[in-house]
Design an enzyme around this catalytic site. Structure first.
Site, PDB file in Angstrom:
ATOM      1  N   GLU A  39      -3.152  10.851   3.204  1.00 49.34           N
ATOM      2  CA  GLU A  39      -4.295  10.166   3.962  1.00 49.34           C
ATOM      3  C   GLU A  39      -4.265  12.018   4.748  1.00 49.34           C
ATOM      4  O   GLU A  39      -3.196  12.043   5.311  1.00 49.34           O
ATOM      5  CB  GLU A  39      -4.071   9.149   4.839  1.00 49.34           C
ATOM      6  CG  GLU A  39      -3.964   7.369   4.675  1.00 49.34           C
ATOM      7  CD  GLU A  39      -3.957   7.096   5.624  1.00 49.34           C
ATOM      8  OE1 GLU A  39      -4.310   5.826   5.676  1.00 49.34           O
ATOM      9  OE2 GLU A  39      -3.164   7.157   6.686  1.00 49.34           O
ATOM     10  N   ASP A  68       0.235   5.815   0.401  1.00 47.95           N
ATOM     11  CA  ASP A  68      -0.757   6.128   1.077  1.00 47.95           C
ATOM     12  C   ASP A  68      -1.001   7.497   0.727  1.00 47.95           C
ATOM     13  O   ASP A  68       0.683   8.051   1.518  1.00 47.95           O
ATOM     14  CB  ASP A  68      -1.412   5.707   2.835  1.00 47.95           C
ATOM     15  CG  ASP A  68      -1.888   4.212   3.084  1.00 47.95           C
ATOM     16  OD1 ASP A  68      -2.428   3.986   1.768  1.00 47.95           O
ATOM     17  OD2 ASP A  68      -1.454   3.746   3.623  1.00 47.95           O
ATOM     18  N   GLU A  95       1.230  -0.966   0.205  1.00 46.52           N
ATOM     19  CA  GLU A  95       0.450   0.012   0.241  1.00 46.52           C
ATOM     20  C   GLU A  95       0.769   1.544   0.106  1.00 46.52           C
ATOM     21  O   GLU A  95       2.061   1.004   0.455  1.00 46.52           O
ATOM     22  CB  GLU A  95      -0.815   0.149   1.116  1.00 46.52           C
ATOM     23  CG  GLU A  95      -1.661   0.637   0.720  1.00 46.52           C
ATOM     24  CD  GLU A  95      -3.390   0.396   2.136  1.00 46.52           C
ATOM     25  OE1 GLU A  95      -3.624  -0.293   2.028  1.00 46.52           O
ATOM     26  OE2 GLU A  95      -3.544   2.069   3.424  1.00 46.52           O
TER      27      GLU A  95
END
Length: 280
Positions: free
Chosen positions: A90, A88, A86
């Site tokens: 955010e 990210d 993953e």
């Protein structure tokens, strides 16, 4: 072959949607996707294609006013299993007047906890700003409005996301248990529905399962991608490395706006910091 999204209808051409997602067009004809969050549901969209390496860019306008407890995301993931990869970006909402925090993170084969967090140096709800992830076989680069703020480098003996195709996601959800001051400040639902707007999406990327073009250097493709996946140009994002000026913007972001670096968190890693921390 490389995937390139069209500017005027990118959402439904490139993505599946989930939850309350509305669309409109701005004055220039750009399609705008609006994610809504209320007590009953968050929202999101996820790419129809899977990718292995690429450059992914979108413009976002975040929640105005008190956005504490909300999390708006732009990220890539191979799934939710224990060994997933993953990447990210955010955006952790905050109380009115306090900076929104951008959390960047990388997971490889289920190994995460590699966060760098930055206070955004502008009001991300006042206008659209541009956020970019560049992912190639040697590094992962995070950019805000064209400024490189982080580079996660690959080391041959350490986990790195280089073999699992990933889907691109954008989501808006209730992160009250975690997002703002480590969960101390929950969402004030009197301000709902909360809305985050996305536009000007582009992806220049390896699409999983694509056939290599005739006459291509297949030995290069074999070392850079899995089974027949191709890239858009070895002088572009696939071979991208930071130059001296870009490392300068990384140092500027770390010096002026970084609020958390996992490599400084000895409490979190009592057995010793992750190995890459001593090499960067």
């Amino acid at each position: 072959m490389a995937a390139v999204a069209s500017a005027d209808s990118w959402l439904y051409e490139q993505f599946n949607t989930d939850g309350p997602v509305r669309t409109d067009y701005d004055a220039s004809g750009q399609q705008v996707a609006m994610l809504n969050l209320d007590r009953t549901s968050g929202a999101g969209f996820n790419s129809k294609e899977q990718y292995l390496f690429g450059e992914f860019t979108i413009q976002m306008k975040l929640i105005p006013g008190n956005s504490a407890g909300t999390v708006s995301c732009f990220y890539l993931t191979s799934g939710d299993d224990d060994g997933h990869d993953e990447i990210d970006m955010e955006f952790m909402g905050n109380e009115t007047g306090n900076p929104v925090v951008l959390n960047t993170n990388v997971w490889a084969s289920g190994d995460g906890k590699k966060e760098h967090q930055f206070n955004l140096w502008f009001d991300p709800s006042a206008d659209y700003h541009t956020y970019t992830i560049i992912w190639n076989p040697t590094n992962i680069i995070f950019k805000v409005d064209g400024n490189v703020i982080r580079c996660f480098k690959r080391y041959p003996d350490l986990p790195y996301p280089n073999s699992k195709p990933m889907t691109l996601h954008a989501t808006l959800w209730d992160g009250s248990y975690w997002a703002t001051e480590k969960g101390k400040i929950p969402i004030d639902w009197s301000g709902a529905p909360f809305v985050v707007s996305y536009k000007s999406y582009s992806a220049d990327a390896c699409v999983s399962g694509s056939a290599c073009p005739a006459g291509s250097d297949r030995s290069f493709y074999a070392t850079a991608c899995i089974g027949g996946v191709c890239h858009a140009g070895r002088d572009g994002w696939m071979s991208k490395q930071l130059d001296a000026a870009e490392w300068g913007t990384v140092r500027w972001a770390e010096r002026s706006y970084m609020r958390y670096n996992y490599c400084n968190d000895g409490w979190r890693f009592p057995q010793g910091l992750p190995a890459e921390c001593s090499r960067n």
